[in-house]
Motif scaffolding. Structure first.
Motif, PDB file in Angstrom:
ATOM      1  N   SER A 394      60.180  72.307  10.729  1.00  0.00           N
ATOM      2  CA  SER A 394      59.155  72.598  11.736  1.00  0.00           C
ATOM      3  C   SER A 394      59.170  71.490  12.776  1.00  0.00           C
ATOM      4  N   PRO A 395      58.894  71.807  14.053  1.00  0.00           N
ATOM      5  CA  PRO A 395      58.813  70.753  15.069  1.00  0.00           C
ATOM      6  C   PRO A 395      57.752  69.728  14.701  1.00  0.00           C
ATOM      7  N   PRO A 396      57.961  68.461  15.016  1.00  0.00           N
ATOM      8  CA  PRO A 396      57.044  67.407  14.581  1.00  0.00           C
ATOM      9  C   PRO A 396      55.722  67.375  15.334  1.00  0.00           C
ATOM     10  N   ILE A 397      55.640  68.022  16.513  1.00  0.00           N
ATOM     11  CA  ILE A 397      54.410  68.008  17.307  1.00  0.00           C
ATOM     12  C   ILE A 397      54.016  69.451  17.604  1.00  0.00           C
ATOM     13  N   HIS A 398      52.736  69.779  17.319  1.00  0.00           N
ATOM     14  CA  HIS A 398      52.295  71.172  17.431  1.00  0.00           C
ATOM     15  C   HIS A 398      50.837  71.186  17.882  1.00  0.00           C
ATOM     16  N   PHE A 399      50.602  71.636  19.119  1.00  0.00           N
ATOM     17  CA  PHE A 399      49.250  71.762  19.647  1.00  0.00           C
ATOM     18  C   PHE A 399      48.974  73.248  19.924  1.00  0.00           C
ATOM     19  N   ALA A 400      48.304  73.917  19.005  1.00  0.00           N
ATOM     20  CA  ALA A 400      47.953  75.332  19.178  1.00  0.00           C
ATOM     21  C   ALA A 400      46.445  75.411  19.400  1.00  0.00           C
ATOM     22  N   CYS A 401      46.037  75.385  20.662  1.00  0.00           N
ATOM     23  CA  CYS A 401      44.612  75.331  21.000  1.00  0.00           C
ATOM     24  C   CYS A 401      44.097  76.721  21.378  1.00  0.00           C
ATOM     25  N   SER A 402      42.785  76.854  21.327  1.00  0.00           N
ATOM     26  CA  SER A 402      42.138  78.135  21.580  1.00  0.00           C
ATOM     27  C   SER A 402      42.487  78.669  22.975  1.00  0.00           C
ATOM     28  N   ASP A 403      42.581  80.004  23.067  1.00  0.00           N
ATOM     29  CA  ASP A 403      42.845  80.620  24.369  1.00  0.00           C
ATOM     30  C   ASP A 403      41.741  80.313  25.365  1.00  0.00           C
ATOM     31  N   THR A 404      40.505  80.241  24.894  1.00  0.00           N
ATOM     32  CA  THR A 404      39.355  80.133  25.799  1.00  0.00           C
ATOM     33  C   THR A 404      38.760  78.729  25.867  1.00  0.00           C
ATOM     34  N   VAL A 405      38.979  77.917  24.834  1.00  0.00           N
ATOM     35  CA  VAL A 405      38.439  76.557  24.815  1.00  0.00           C
ATOM     36  C   VAL A 405      39.617  75.608  24.599  1.00  0.00           C
ATOM     37  N   ALA A 406      40.148  75.071  25.672  1.00  0.00           N
ATOM     38  CA  ALA A 406      41.364  74.270  25.616  1.00  0.00           C
ATOM     39  C   ALA A 406      41.129  72.933  24.921  1.00  0.00           C
ATOM     40  N   CYS A 407      42.206  72.355  24.413  1.00  0.00           N
ATOM     41  CA  CYS A 407      42.182  70.957  23.964  1.00  0.00           C
ATOM     42  C   CYS A 407      42.394  70.084  25.199  1.00  0.00           C
ATOM     43  N   THR A 408      41.560  69.070  25.387  1.00  0.00           N
ATOM     44  CA  THR A 408      41.627  68.277  26.609  1.00  0.00           C
ATOM     45  C   THR A 408      41.629  66.784  26.308  1.00  0.00           C
ATOM     46  N   ASN A 409      42.158  66.046  27.290  1.00  0.00           N
ATOM     47  CA  ASN A 409      42.196  64.583  27.250  1.00  0.00           C
ATOM     48  C   ASN A 409      42.920  64.084  25.995  1.00  0.00           C
ATOM     49  N   ILE A 410      44.101  64.625  25.760  1.00  0.00           N
ATOM     50  CA  ILE A 410      44.978  64.146  24.701  1.00  0.00           C
ATOM     51  C   ILE A 410      45.876  63.069  25.291  1.00  0.00           C
TER      52      ILE A 410
END
Length: 466
Positions: A394-410
């Motif tokens: 599996s790829p070592p980095i995986h950001f699967a965030c909500s369609d409507t509520v994004a992940c921010t300020n990473i």
């Protein structure tokens, strides 16, 4: 005439002698006479002061060192691994609870078996549960008393200032619980069958404050090894937690609705999350921890059944994660509310880890989960100086965030993850994730979006209930 002359001579001699004695007497009187003191003369010397009485070397002697130690063998515990020592532990606890700095001692050399027990307070301050021997529950569900709860074994309830420490071992006898047909048995390829069923958590602190756990070895729990529910002020230091890699649901340390936690210098190897952090947790420091094999350090799962979940102010640093299914994971269900914020992961060494860095906002244990519009918001997350190797499945980095509520300020900085074996996977996954790369990242993470989504500008933390 001659007689008169003799008398005259004697008379003259007497006169001379008398005059001499008078002179000597006057001279002696003058020598010893104390002169009259004038106003300017110094006062006479004061009389000498007697030596002060001697002071004892220890004016406040401490009581006997064992005056507050309540050895369970003195209350009837046998410690042969066969007899039921529950009553002795309860009696020793009651005695220690009633005095300041009381100690319940399970001495070295004893193997003490007790049934499900709640050690409750309130107690006098400074209570210590000192385990230097071995403490264990009945061996499997068939030996478990029918009247006892099968969901927990040792419970510390409503306590303030409690220490659970020693050089001993808490042995969970978990094998017969893991073998139950209802358990989710995991195959070598990661597949599983059946579902979870009731099994006891080994150690639980519930609604207690100012807790210290130190020095113990905790192993082979039927389910979670340690849980903290509704607690504040927890210090875990220099403990070892272990169970087999394929033992189901054997989380090492689980936190729920617990604040102000420090987990230091601890080694965890088990069949589930090394450390799991549930809703209502904040102000957590994890440092000097070694995890693996395990499922890594996990926040969540959060927001199940459309519930609200809040986690904030977490720091993980100077930690090693090896041979684990996940490294640093945030997992939330669709449909939840709340937020996960202000997280910092720093100086982490990965060794053969699948999913080193993962945010999964589509967590689901079945195929029936639907995509929903609400979600637990994830923001203000920093990953700094994270290096090592990953499992190429599996790829070592995986950001699967909500369609409507994004992940921010990473924030990503000094990330260098290379394959343990095989070729480099240079396709990290991102979905609706916004952040900044402060340095070159290996593997490159071109999918991380710059800035923040427009929809987020109208939202603030109040909208998420945290």
């Amino acid at each position: 005439m001659r007689i008169l002359s003799g008398i005259l001579v004697i008379y003259l001699i007497s006169i001379i002698l008398l005059s001499h004695l008078t002179y000597v007497a006057q001279g002696r009187a003058h020598y010893h006479k104390r002169p009259r003191r004038g106003l300017s003369d110094p006062p006479p010397p004061s009389a000498p002061v007697a030596d002060p009485p001697s002071v004892p070397s220890d004016p406040y002697p401490t009581p006997e060192s064992n005056s507050c130690v309540f050895d369970v063998t003195s209350f009837g515990a046998v410690g042969d691994g066969s007899c039921d020592d529950t009553a002795a532990f309860r009696d020793a606890w009651k005695a220690a609870c009633a005095v300041e700095s009381g100690v319940v001692l399970a001495p070295e050399g004893g193997v003490f078996k007790i049934t499900s027990t709640i050690f409750s307070g309130p107690c006098k301050p400074g209570l210590v549960f000192q385990l230097d021997g071995v403490l264990m529950p009945p061996d499997g569900p068939e030996e478990w008393p029918e009247k006892d709860s099968k969901s927990q074994w040792l419970v510390f309830y409503r306590l303030d200032s409690i220490t659970f420490a020693g050089k001993g071992t808490v042995e969970g006898n978990g094998q017969k619980w893991w073998d139950l047909p209802c358990k989710p048995h995991r195959g070598p390829d990661g597949s599983s069958s059946s579902g979870p069923c009731v099994s006891p958590t080994m150690i639980r602190f519930f609604m207690s404050n100012n807790i210290e756990v130190k020095g113990l070895r905790i192993q082979n729990s039927p389910q979670f090894h340690m849980k903290f529910d509704g607690c504040q002020g927890v210090l875990i230091n220099e403990i070892q937690i272990s169970s087999p890699k394929l033992s189901p649901n054997t989380d090492g340390i689980h936190l729920g609705n617990t604040r102000s936690v420090g987990i230091y210098n601890t080694v965890v190897s088990n069949g589930d999350d090394c450390i799991s952090i549930g809703t209502g947790c904040s102000d957590i420091a994890i440092e000097g921890v070694t995890c693996g094999p395990s499922h890594g350090i996990s926040i969540g799962s959060l927001g199940v059944h459309n519930s609200q979940a809040c986690v904030s102010n977490l720091t993980v640093r100077n930690t090693i994660i090896r041979d684990s299914d996940n490294g640093l994971r945030i997992k939330t269900w669709q449909g939840g509310t709340g937020s996960v914020s202000n997280l910092r992961f720093e100086n982490i060494q990965m060794e053969n880890v699948l999913n080193c860095i993962i945010v999964d906002q589509y967590y689901c244990l079945s195929k029936d989960c639907r995509n929903e519009t609400s979600a637990v918001r994830v923001y203000d997350v920093e990953y700094r100086n994270i290096k090592g190797t990953y499992d190429v499945r599996s790829p070592p980095i995986h950001f699967a965030c909500s369609d409507t509520v994004a992940c921010t300020n990473i924030t990503m900085s000094e990330i260098e993850l290379l394959p343990e074996e095989g070729e480099l996977l240079d396709d990290p996954f991102c979905w609706n994730a916004y952040g900044t790369q402060e340095t070159l990242i290996i593997p490159p993470i071109d999918c991380l979006l710059d800035g923040s989504p427009v929809v987020e500008e109208s939202n603030d933390s109040a909208n998420y209930g945290c």
